[in-house]
Design an enzyme around this catalytic site. Structure first.
Site, PDB file in Angstrom:
ATOM      1  N   ASP A 117       3.780 -13.453 -10.725  1.00 29.43           N
ATOM      2  CA  ASP A 117       3.972 -14.881 -10.923  1.00 29.43           C
ATOM      3  C   ASP A 117       5.232 -15.395 -10.244  1.00 29.43           C
ATOM      4  O   ASP A 117       6.168 -14.661  -9.952  1.00 29.43           O
ATOM      5  CB  ASP A 117       4.003 -15.229 -12.414  1.00 29.43           C
ATOM      6  N   GLU A 155       5.125 -12.455 -15.947  1.00 27.98           N
ATOM      7  CA  GLU A 155       6.355 -11.762 -16.335  1.00 27.98           C
ATOM      8  C   GLU A 155       7.441 -12.755 -16.717  1.00 27.98           C
ATOM      9  O   GLU A 155       8.267 -12.485 -17.586  1.00 27.98           O
ATOM     10  CB  GLU A 155       6.845 -10.863 -15.195  1.00 27.98           C
TER      11      GLU A 155
END
Length: 427
Positions: free
Chosen positions: A94, A160
């Site tokens: 991400d 994350e």
């Protein structure tokens, strides 16, 4: 300083010839993958394109990836041609709500919605590099699968950086959905490109490495009134300002920093919309970083107490969620595994280029994997020659600039660690 971890070395360990050969073969492909992901970043729990590209590349390698884990997670298993141990390798996918200012030819122009606002989106933390590196390692391992002992789980993880408010995601959701239920790894490995480490070097620390991370939300509730008549209401902005200032004493005056470091940071304050109207409420969000569980719980209690009483002193009240969600525990490197794999890292960059960093107040949900199996997480230098890592734009900066030498070092390090562990030829 260089790192020994009680494993004295008379000479630099040797890099595996198959690692050098794979790096030469795949170096440009890893760069291309990284640049593609950098150009097309996606926020946490929104990694649709990234996951699709990863899954397509794994299928092209002849693997059978499972998709849709924890929303957009992708997992595949490489089965070696010989019996051996099981390990897991993890990369996060991400990006962040940051508007890029690097000037790179492949810079992100992407935007998205975040907390109700349109924001730029950028791989300002280097997860594009992690994803590209793991794809490269996957290809290298597939190419040598016939002689490979054991099995390797590839974990491409979403979110994350933390799922959006009201959603679940990241490592915790992957584990809750059974990531390791049918595949119990003996060891889990991960890496992170890091701006404070010079390109060409690796930083690794035995035991605690990164802090626990907890998010809080505090809403100060007052009573709206015209800005010219503050006595006609209760001003939550003044109360919030006092609260922020007083909260700094939690760390500076109430926490034993001689024991371990801690941080309380307010990251966003939102209240009001017009210059001459005192609003009803102000919302503040922030983060708490700790290494010790007792210290962690005490700071939670202190922040709730400060919030309630400072607000009351102004005639306001608070709705304090401290913490407002499940946080991440500290990232702890298994001491035995770290000592065992140190020669593998030294083989890639030389013993003099592997050093022990100080405790890091940043956090990682990789820590959750370390609660399930022995884990090793290390930093790969991201800042190029001629730039002082101490003043270089940090991870999460709109000017975060990755020296692509990190891709080669990260690829070699993760592949060397994997092969040494699987072949049982570690220190």
């Amino acid at each position: 300083m260089s790192l020994s971890l009680a494993v004295p070395a008379l000479a630099d360990p040797a890099q595996r010839p198959e690692v050098a050969a794979a790096a030469q073969k795949l170096q440009q492909q890893v760069v291309d993958w990284r640049r593609d992901f950098h150009r097309h970043p996606e926020l946490s729990n929104r990694e649709e394109r990234t996951a699709r590209v990863v899954a397509d590349e794994l299928r092209r390698m002849g693997l059978e990836p499972k998709t849709g884990i924890a929303h957009h997670g992708v997992v595949a298993i490489i089965k070696g041609g010989r019996p051996g141990p099981r390990i897991a390798l993890r990369a996060d996918m991400d990006a962040l709500p940051v508007t890029e200012r690097t000037g790179l030819p492949f810079a992100s122009k992407a935007t998205a919605q975040f907390r109700g606002e349109t924001v730029g989106v950028m791989h300002a933390c280097g997860h594009d590099a992690h994803t590209g590196i793991l794809l490269g390692v996957a290809q290298a391992l597939v190419d040598m699968r016939a002689t490979l002992p054991g099995e390797v789980m590839l974990v491409f993880q979403p979110a994350e950086e933390g799922p959006p408010v009201g959603e679940e995601g990241g490592a915790s959701l992957m584990l809750a959905q059974g990531l390791f239920d049918g595949f119990k790894p003996e060891a889990v490995f991960g890496l992170h490109v890091f701006s404070t480490v010079p390109a060409g070097q690796i930083a690794v620390r035995s035991g605690p490495l990164m802090a626990a991370s907890d998010r809080f939300t505090i809403k100060v509730v007052g009573r709206q009134t015209h800005g010219s008549r503050p006595w006609g209401g209760v001003d939550p902005i003044v109360a919030a300002a006092d609260l922020v200032g007083t909260a700094q004493t939690i760390v500076s005056r109430r926490t034993d920093l001689a024991k371990l470091p801690a941080v309380v940071t307010f990251g966003a304050i939102k209240g009001g919309i017009r210059y001459n109207i005192i609003p009803d409420d102000v919302e503040m969000v922030g983060t708490i970083r700790t290494f010790d569980e007792d210290m962690r719980q005490k700071i939670f209690a202190d922040l709730r107490n400060v919030s309630e009483h400072v607000a009351a002193a102004h005639g306001a009240r608070v709705e304090a969620q401290v913490p407002d969600s499940e946080g991440n525990p500290p990232t702890v490197n298994d001491p035995a595994l770290t000592a065992k794999m140190l020669p593998s890292l030294q083989a890639v960059v030389g013993a003099g280029n592997v050093f022990e960093p100080p405790l890091q107040m940043g956090a990682e949900d990789f820590s959750l994997y370390g609660q399930k199996a022995p884990a090793l997480f290390f930093f790969v230098g991201a800042t190029g020659a001629g730039i002082d890592p101490a003043t270089a734009p940090g991870n999460h900066s709109p000017e975060f600039l990755l020296d692509e030498k990190a891709l080669d070092v990260g690829f070699r390090a993760l592949l060397q660690v994997s092969l040494d562990y699987l072949h049982g030829t570690t220190g």
